[in-house]
Design an enzyme around this catalytic site. Structure first.
Site, short mmCIF file in Angstrom:
data_model
loop_
_atom_site.label_atom_id
_atom_site.label_comp_id
_atom_site.label_asym_id
_atom_site.label_seq_id
_atom_site.Cartn_x
_atom_site.Cartn_y
_atom_site.Cartn_z
CD GLU A 75 79.53 28.34 11.79
OE1 GLU A 75 78.55 28.40 11.04
OE2 GLU A 75 80.53 29.06 11.62
NE ARG A 76 73.88 31.65 10.41
CZ ARG A 76 74.92 31.35 9.62
NH1 ARG A 76 75.50 30.17 9.72
NH2 ARG A 76 75.36 32.21 8.74
CE LYS B 13 82.34 28.13 4.99
NZ LYS B 13 81.50 29.07 4.23
#
Length: 467
Positions: free
Chosen positions: A186-187, A160
């Site tokens: 997210e990271r 994704k």
């Protein structure tokens, strides 16, 4: 920008990420108001409930060791505000509108509340124009509508983020409007890499980045999407510019809402999600729309828990989208990247009149060929390919060629694969598929179609492979 001075209360209870604040004068703040502690550093609490006549219960958005019982808290009289204007272009922000890119802070910028009502239906506009991404499988089978919302659905590790990064690379460089990237849960590594990539590509000056990372409190992850849309709405409504909004990952927004709901003691609904899931998602998604002043197009990555597309988070998101691009773990395991499942993906734009007759006809023929191949797989597994009729064998050959043709080397993965990325125009994709379906390459090995741009690339090489 200084906040309005408001009544002062004191913290009477702290439970995890929740704090109760008592206001002695009985002047309670409104829901979603921003409260700030009179401490150094300042701690932000967003009001989430009013459990008593003199008490406000709020989410601690940036917890610090200074948080304690009895600490004085001031009501700012307004929701969280973020900066808007031309100054935000090329910068990276957190939920509070603070710059996190190492550059100078935007002290003088005009600020707006992150919670705003969606545009009334009477002022919305439907575009109906195709937004070309340069990715064959997307443009052919799930075309994205300018001013629409597209979702990239898939479980963990199916690509994704890689696909959305490629779309950023392909679309932002050609895009004349403003691009806004919102990272939800997210990271931090991905945020840093994306910032560096966009700076190197020379497109950062027309891009805004807003992040609420996975190590931050659920309240931050729950609100950062609203903060990003406030900045996007300024460019659409005030500057009359088209805006491209990229979100990674909408599931983290739903997950943060579930955590917030649990912290507030609400009884969960089925599968453990919050009972207000549908409303909360709609409050965010309905702000993404086009008006006479400008178009707002959105591409959103959606994590699907355990590859279960009946999960409430996935099904509620489906209902807001004009195009759904489904990533398949089976395709990924076969090395077919991007791992898009052409039979589950769909777009409301892929209808006669919305796209050209040629595009619609070729897309239908491709999908029918792949569907027939899917039906024949069980027979091939039991009886073998040689037991099929000549017509079915030709269908299988064409389907396998199309499957491999719909793979594509990405610019964003060049460093890992060693293959140069390809931007393939819609016209080249249609021409290539038409030639495959016409049987022009019936003597070519299917491997020749793997990880190429248009079929012109195999004109000489394919002939040598066949011989």
């Amino acid at each position: 920008m200084a906040e309005t001075e408001g009544p002062v209360g004191h913290i009477t209870a702290i439970d995890g990420g929740i704090a109760d604040v008592r206001f002695a004068e009985g002047k309670l703040p409104a829901i979603a108001s921003r409260l700030v502690t009179l401490s150094e550093p300042e701690i932000t609490i967003e009001v989430a409930a009013l459990p008593a006549a003199d008490t406000a219960r709020g989410l601690v958005l940036d917890p610090a060791p200074e948080l304690r019982l009895g600490l004085a808290v001031r009501d700012t009289g307004a929701p969280i505000r973020v900066p808007v204007g031309e100054d935000v272009l090329g910068r990276m922000f957190n939920l509070f509108g603070e710059t996190i890119d190492g550059g100078p802070p935007l002290e003088e910028a005009r600020r707006r509340p992150i919670l705003r009502a969606p545009v009334p239906l009477s002022e919305r506009r439907v575009e109906g124009e195709l937004f070309e991404t340069g990715i064959k499988a997307v443009d052919l089978l799930s075309p994205i509508e300018r001013g629409g919302k597209a979702g990239l659905f898939g479980g963990a590790g199916v690509g994704k983020t890689v696909l959305i990064t490629e779309m950023i690379h392909n679309m932002v460089a050609e895009y004349q409007g403003v691009s806004l990237f919102c990272g939800i849960g997210e990271r931090s590594r991905e945020a840093e890499e994306l910032y560096r990539d966009m700076r190197e590509a020379g497109v950062l000056d027309n891009t805004v980045m807003v992040f609420g990372q996975m190590n931050e409190s659920p309240g931050v992850r729950f609100r950062v999407g609203h903060a990003a849309l406030t900045m996007a709405e300024y460019f659409r409504d005030d500057r009359r510019r088209d805006v491209l909004v990229l979100i990674d990952n909408i599931f983290r927004f739903v997950q943060a809402g579930s955590e917030v709901s649990g912290l507030l003691g609400r009884i969960p609904s089925r599968v453990g999600y919050q009972p207000t899931l549908g409303t909360e998602l709609a409050e965010l998604e309905e702000r993404i729309c086009s008006t006479e002043r400008g178009a707002m197009t959105s591409i959103q990555a959606v994590y699907v828990p355990a590859d279960d597309f009946t999960d409430p988070a996935a099904t509620h998101t489906f209902s807001h989208l004009s195009a759904s691009i489904v990533l398949s773990r089976k395709k990924a395991s076969e090395g077919l990247y991007p791992a898009i499942d052409p039979l589950q993906s769909f777009s409301k734009l892929l209808t006669p009149g919305a796209v050209s007759d040629r595009h619609y006809r070729i897309a239908r023929a491709v999908r029918n060929t792949l569907a027939e191949y899917d039906d024949l797989k069980d027979i091939i597994a039991m009886l073998g390919f040689e037991e099929l009729s000549e017509k079915d064998r030709a269908t299988v050959r064409q389907a396998r060629q199309i499957e491999r043709f719909l793979t594509q080397p990405f610019f964003s993965t060049e460093a890992m694969t060693g293959q140069a990325g390809r931007f393939v125009t819609l016209e080249a994709t249609l021409d290539s598929c038409e030639r495959i379906l016409a049987g022009e390459f019936s003597d070519r090995d299917e491997g020749a179609f793997y990880m190429i741009g248009g079929v012109d690339e195999i004109a000489g090489e394919g002939a040598r492979d066949a011989s």
